[in-house]
Design a protein around this motif. Sequence first.
Motif, PDB file in Angstrom:
ATOM      1  N   GLY A  34      13.723 -16.414 -22.690  1.00  0.00           N
ATOM      2  CA  GLY A  34      14.520 -16.112 -22.280  1.00  0.00           C
ATOM      3  C   GLY A  34      15.215 -17.658 -22.091  1.00  0.00           C
ATOM      4  O   GLY A  34      16.068 -17.399 -21.410  1.00  0.00           O
ATOM      5  N   ALA A  35      14.666 -18.735 -21.965  1.00  0.00           N
ATOM      6  CA  ALA A  35      14.930 -19.382 -21.910  1.00  0.00           C
ATOM      7  C   ALA A  35      16.455 -20.443 -22.629  1.00  0.00           C
ATOM      8  O   ALA A  35      17.452 -20.782 -21.948  1.00  0.00           O
ATOM      9  N   VAL A  36      16.075 -19.412 -24.132  1.00  0.00           N
ATOM     10  CA  VAL A  36      17.233 -19.483 -24.822  1.00  0.00           C
ATOM     11  C   VAL A  36      18.189 -19.279 -24.607  1.00  0.00           C
ATOM     12  O   VAL A  36      19.838 -20.075 -24.292  1.00  0.00           O
ATOM     13  N   ARG A  37      18.006 -17.696 -24.018  1.00  0.00           N
ATOM     14  CA  ARG A  37      19.392 -17.202 -24.060  1.00  0.00           C
ATOM     15  C   ARG A  37      20.010 -17.341 -22.462  1.00  0.00           C
ATOM     16  O   ARG A  37      21.422 -17.407 -22.099  1.00  0.00           O
ATOM     17  N   GLU A  38      19.034 -17.784 -21.412  1.00  0.00           N
ATOM     18  CA  GLU A  38      19.953 -18.097 -20.071  1.00  0.00           C
ATOM     19  C   GLU A  38      20.730 -19.157 -20.133  1.00  0.00           C
ATOM     20  O   GLU A  38      21.478 -19.586 -19.465  1.00  0.00           O
ATOM     21  N   ILE A  39      19.820 -20.884 -21.438  1.00  0.00           N
ATOM     22  CA  ILE A  39      20.792 -21.769 -20.887  1.00  0.00           C
ATOM     23  C   ILE A  39      22.060 -21.473 -21.909  1.00  0.00           C
ATOM     24  O   ILE A  39      23.563 -21.253 -21.316  1.00  0.00           O
ATOM     25  N   LEU A  40      22.090 -20.695 -22.869  1.00  0.00           N
ATOM     26  CA  LEU A  40      22.978 -20.124 -23.961  1.00  0.00           C
ATOM     27  C   LEU A  40      23.934 -19.572 -22.930  1.00  0.00           C
ATOM     28  O   LEU A  40      25.161 -19.863 -22.676  1.00  0.00           O
ATOM     29  N   GLY A  41      23.790 -18.697 -22.810  1.00  0.00           N
ATOM     30  CA  GLY A  41      24.450 -18.020 -21.805  1.00  0.00           C
ATOM     31  C   GLY A  41      25.133 -17.683 -20.259  1.00  0.00           C
ATOM     32  O   GLY A  41      25.706 -17.709 -19.949  1.00  0.00           O
ATOM     33  N   THR A  42      24.219 -19.254 -19.405  1.00  0.00           N
ATOM     34  CA  THR A  42      24.271 -19.387 -18.349  1.00  0.00           C
ATOM     35  C   THR A  42      24.682 -20.673 -18.122  1.00  0.00           C
ATOM     36  O   THR A  42      25.405 -21.177 -17.290  1.00  0.00           O
ATOM     37  N   GLY A  43      24.228 -21.672 -18.889  1.00  0.00           N
ATOM     38  CA  GLY A  43      24.205 -22.912 -18.767  1.00  0.00           C
ATOM     39  C   GLY A  43      23.355 -23.188 -17.924  1.00  0.00           C
ATOM     40  O   GLY A  43      22.718 -24.496 -17.711  1.00  0.00           O
ATOM     41  N   HIS A  44      22.360 -22.571 -17.071  1.00  0.00           N
ATOM     42  CA  HIS A  44      21.071 -22.870 -16.358  1.00  0.00           C
ATOM     43  C   HIS A  44      19.649 -22.606 -16.486  1.00  0.00           C
ATOM     44  O   HIS A  44      19.532 -21.491 -17.176  1.00  0.00           O
ATOM     45  N   VAL A  45      18.630 -22.443 -16.334  1.00  0.00           N
ATOM     46  CA  VAL A  45      17.648 -22.128 -16.652  1.00  0.00           C
ATOM     47  C   VAL A  45      16.736 -22.186 -15.506  1.00  0.00           C
ATOM     48  O   VAL A  45      16.382 -22.977 -14.875  1.00  0.00           O
ATOM     49  N   SER A  46      16.138 -21.039 -15.099  1.00  0.00           N
ATOM     50  CA  SER A  46      14.982 -20.297 -13.766  1.00  0.00           C
ATOM     51  C   SER A  46      13.370 -21.237 -14.306  1.00  0.00           C
ATOM     52  O   SER A  46      13.070 -20.195 -15.515  1.00  0.00           O
ATOM     53  N   ILE A  47      13.193 -22.092 -13.926  1.00  0.00           N
ATOM     54  CA  ILE A  47      11.708 -22.279 -14.207  1.00  0.00           C
ATOM     55  C   ILE A  47      10.949 -21.519 -13.485  1.00  0.00           C
ATOM     56  O   ILE A  47      11.342 -21.301 -12.425  1.00  0.00           O
ATOM     57  N   PRO A  48       9.749 -20.937 -14.015  1.00  0.00           N
ATOM     58  CA  PRO A  48       9.409 -19.934 -12.908  1.00  0.00           C
ATOM     59  C   PRO A  48       7.725 -20.848 -11.813  1.00  0.00           C
ATOM     60  O   PRO A  48       8.145 -21.971 -12.208  1.00  0.00           O
ATOM     61  N   PHE A  49       8.633 -20.500 -10.848  1.00  0.00           N
ATOM     62  CA  PHE A  49       8.084 -20.245  -9.538  1.00  0.00           C
ATOM     63  C   PHE A  49       9.194 -21.723  -9.117  1.00  0.00           C
ATOM     64  O   PHE A  49       8.411 -22.410  -8.512  1.00  0.00           O
ATOM     65  N   GLY A  50       9.716 -22.666  -9.632  1.00  0.00           N
ATOM     66  CA  GLY A  50      10.795 -23.816  -9.388  1.00  0.00           C
ATOM     67  C   GLY A  50      11.933 -23.401  -9.096  1.00  0.00           C
ATOM     68  O   GLY A  50      12.511 -22.218  -8.757  1.00  0.00           O
ATOM     69  N   PRO A  51      12.514 -24.781  -9.365  1.00  0.00           N
ATOM     70  CA  PRO A  51      14.259 -24.624  -9.180  1.00  0.00           C
ATOM     71  C   PRO A  51      15.121 -24.064 -10.652  1.00  0.00           C
ATOM     72  O   PRO A  51      14.626 -23.895 -11.559  1.00  0.00           O
ATOM     73  N   LEU A  52      15.990 -23.634 -10.319  1.00  0.00           N
ATOM     74  CA  LEU A  52      17.454 -23.693 -10.687  1.00  0.00           C
ATOM     75  C   LEU A  52      17.422 -25.233 -11.479  1.00  0.00           C
ATOM     76  O   LEU A  52      18.279 -25.451 -10.525  1.00  0.00           O
ATOM     77  N   VAL A  53      17.544 -24.710 -12.690  1.00  0.00           N
ATOM     78  CA  VAL A  53      17.872 -26.177 -13.686  1.00  0.00           C
ATOM     79  C   VAL A  53      19.186 -25.747 -14.131  1.00  0.00           C
ATOM     80  O   VAL A  53      19.535 -24.878 -15.001  1.00  0.00           O
ATOM     81  N   THR A  54      20.617 -26.601 -14.405  1.00  0.00           N
ATOM     82  CA  THR A  54      21.855 -26.809 -15.034  1.00  0.00           C
ATOM     83  C   THR A  54      21.512 -27.783 -15.819  1.00  0.00           C
ATOM     84  O   THR A  54      21.334 -29.214 -15.428  1.00  0.00           O
ATOM     85  N   LEU A  55      21.295 -27.349 -16.608  1.00  0.00           N
ATOM     86  CA  LEU A  55      21.412 -27.813 -18.034  1.00  0.00           C
ATOM     87  C   LEU A  55      22.724 -28.580 -18.807  1.00  0.00           C
ATOM     88  O   LEU A  55      23.429 -29.019 -19.768  1.00  0.00           O
ATOM     89  N   LEU A  56      23.937 -27.100 -18.752  1.00  0.00           N
ATOM     90  CA  LEU A  56      25.481 -27.795 -19.544  1.00  0.00           C
ATOM     91  C   LEU A  56      25.807 -26.926 -18.541  1.00  0.00           C
ATOM     92  O   LEU A  56      25.659 -26.497 -17.364  1.00  0.00           O
ATOM     93  N   ASP A  57      27.109 -27.733 -18.566  1.00  0.00           N
ATOM     94  CA  ASP A  57      28.325 -27.888 -17.504  1.00  0.00           C
ATOM     95  C   ASP A  57      28.994 -26.693 -18.562  1.00  0.00           C
ATOM     96  O   ASP A  57      29.708 -26.712 -19.439  1.00  0.00           O
ATOM     97  N   THR A  58      29.125 -25.060 -17.489  1.00  0.00           N
ATOM     98  CA  THR A  58      29.654 -24.221 -18.251  1.00  0.00           C
ATOM     99  C   THR A  58      31.276 -24.374 -17.446  1.00  0.00           C
ATOM    100  O   THR A  58      32.214 -23.349 -17.975  1.00  0.00           O
ATOM    101  N   SER A  59      31.914 -25.566 -16.303  1.00  0.00           N
ATOM    102  CA  SER A  59      33.326 -24.909 -16.051  1.00  0.00           C
ATOM    103  C   SER A  59      34.173 -25.362 -16.839  1.00  0.00           C
ATOM    104  O   SER A  59      35.810 -25.624 -16.960  1.00  0.00           O
ATOM    105  N   TRP A  60      34.164 -26.612 -18.820  1.00  0.00           N
ATOM    106  CA  TRP A  60      35.214 -26.306 -19.159  1.00  0.00           C
ATOM    107  C   TRP A  60      35.022 -25.564 -20.560  1.00  0.00           C
ATOM    108  O   TRP A  60      35.847 -25.882 -21.140  1.00  0.00           O
ATOM    109  N   TYR A  61      34.167 -25.629 -19.871  1.00  0.00           N
ATOM    110  CA  TYR A  61      34.357 -23.767 -21.651  1.00  0.00           C
ATOM    111  C   TYR A  61      33.397 -22.484 -21.154  1.00  0.00           C
ATOM    112  O   TYR A  61      32.787 -22.730 -20.561  1.00  0.00           O
ATOM    113  N   PRO A  62      34.071 -21.084 -21.605  1.00  0.00           N
ATOM    114  CA  PRO A  62      33.044 -19.983 -21.016  1.00  0.00           C
ATOM    115  C   PRO A  62      31.238 -19.940 -21.548  1.00  0.00           C
ATOM    116  O   PRO A  62      32.165 -20.252 -22.352  1.00  0.00           O
TER     117      PRO A  62
END
Lengths: 193, 203
Positions: free
Chosen positions: B147-175
């Motif tokens: 789930g983490a791999v798909r979410e990071i690659l697919g949306t650039g961020h990852v939702s830590i269970p019971f935690g915050p949404l962490v943005t790891l990749l800046d998707t503003s300059w590429y789709p």
Amino acid sequence: MREMIKMILVITILASVSGGLLAAVKQGTAAQIEAQVLKFVQGPALNKMLAGATNDPLNDRFDIDDTDFFVGKMPDGSNIVVFETFGSGYGGPIGVMVGVNIATDKIFAIGVTTHTETPGLGSRAQTDPKFARQFADKNMVQVFKVKADGGDVDALAGATVTSMGVSAAVTRAGELYEKLAPQIKDKARQQTS
Amino acid sequence: MAKTITQEFTKGLWKEIPPFRLVLGLCPVLGVTTTMENGFGMGLATTFVLVCSNVLVSMLRNIIPSKVRIACFIVVIATFVCLVELLMQAYAYQLFITLGVFIPLIVVNCIVLGRAEAFASKNKVIPSLADGLGIGIGFTLSLSALGAVREILGTGHVSIPFGPLVTLLDTSWYPAFEFMVKAPGAFVGLGLMLCLMNLVPQK
């Protein structure tokens, strides 16, 4: 023979215990589940429709024949009664909240609660404000149809079946309202006084 | 050869980690791992069912007649699945909505029935508990990782269970690779992870 009786006995006891346990848990969680459904399914649509209400519509509710009716007091003094009906869409039932101004019998707003429509097509019934807005200020008691059916509702592009489902749900809400209007108005008055 | 409790527990974490080594229970693996949080929630629900059904099946293993054992296992498993469904609906409603039909489908998850049949019905309660817990945690980890791999690659961020949404990749300059959170991305992600795991030499 003995073996057969044992098989039947074991399975019967197991199934009975399981049924009993589940019935107990179901009963125990019923109130909590209802509260969750209110908060997460009907709540968001309700808050969007009645934005600016001076009361909390989730709390000010009454029920007639097991249907929940929510009362919203708007700043201009009008009282809106909101309730949910269902129509069948492309992927299953669509829940539609219909808000009616009980003074004028006109629709105040509608909002989609639950649906299983295609993301990006039918799902726009929930997110596209233009689609919902065309129901506003129409008479509550009337038959809504999409243009393809000879009515005057503009269907969402690529989601005619969904639009028909929503129209059917609003029509059904009108029928219910026609039937229950005296009761609804009476109870709404008690809520708001 | 009798194994120790620790071995029963740890085999589920690597040697027999369900989706990657056994390649079992793929339906929820592919279906719900669109985000890390969903994968984790599904893993927890499955672990609960797995542990409870393993313990109960193991306790009843001498009472259940072997001719109707599968039916008995299914009754036990289905009971716990309904229990999870009701509890999740009552206390984690949003998770319940996102996991949707995959919760009742735990009943037919072959990992759960597989452990009941292959392990719990032949072993004592404590090893069965360890086995269920190990396999369950392995399943949860796999789902969270995928789930983490798909979410990071697919949306650039990852939702830590019971935690915050962490943005790891800046998707503003590429789709973002949106297809990773869609169905094909599940297969690609699972395939790549299987491949990576096979690169590690088996002892």
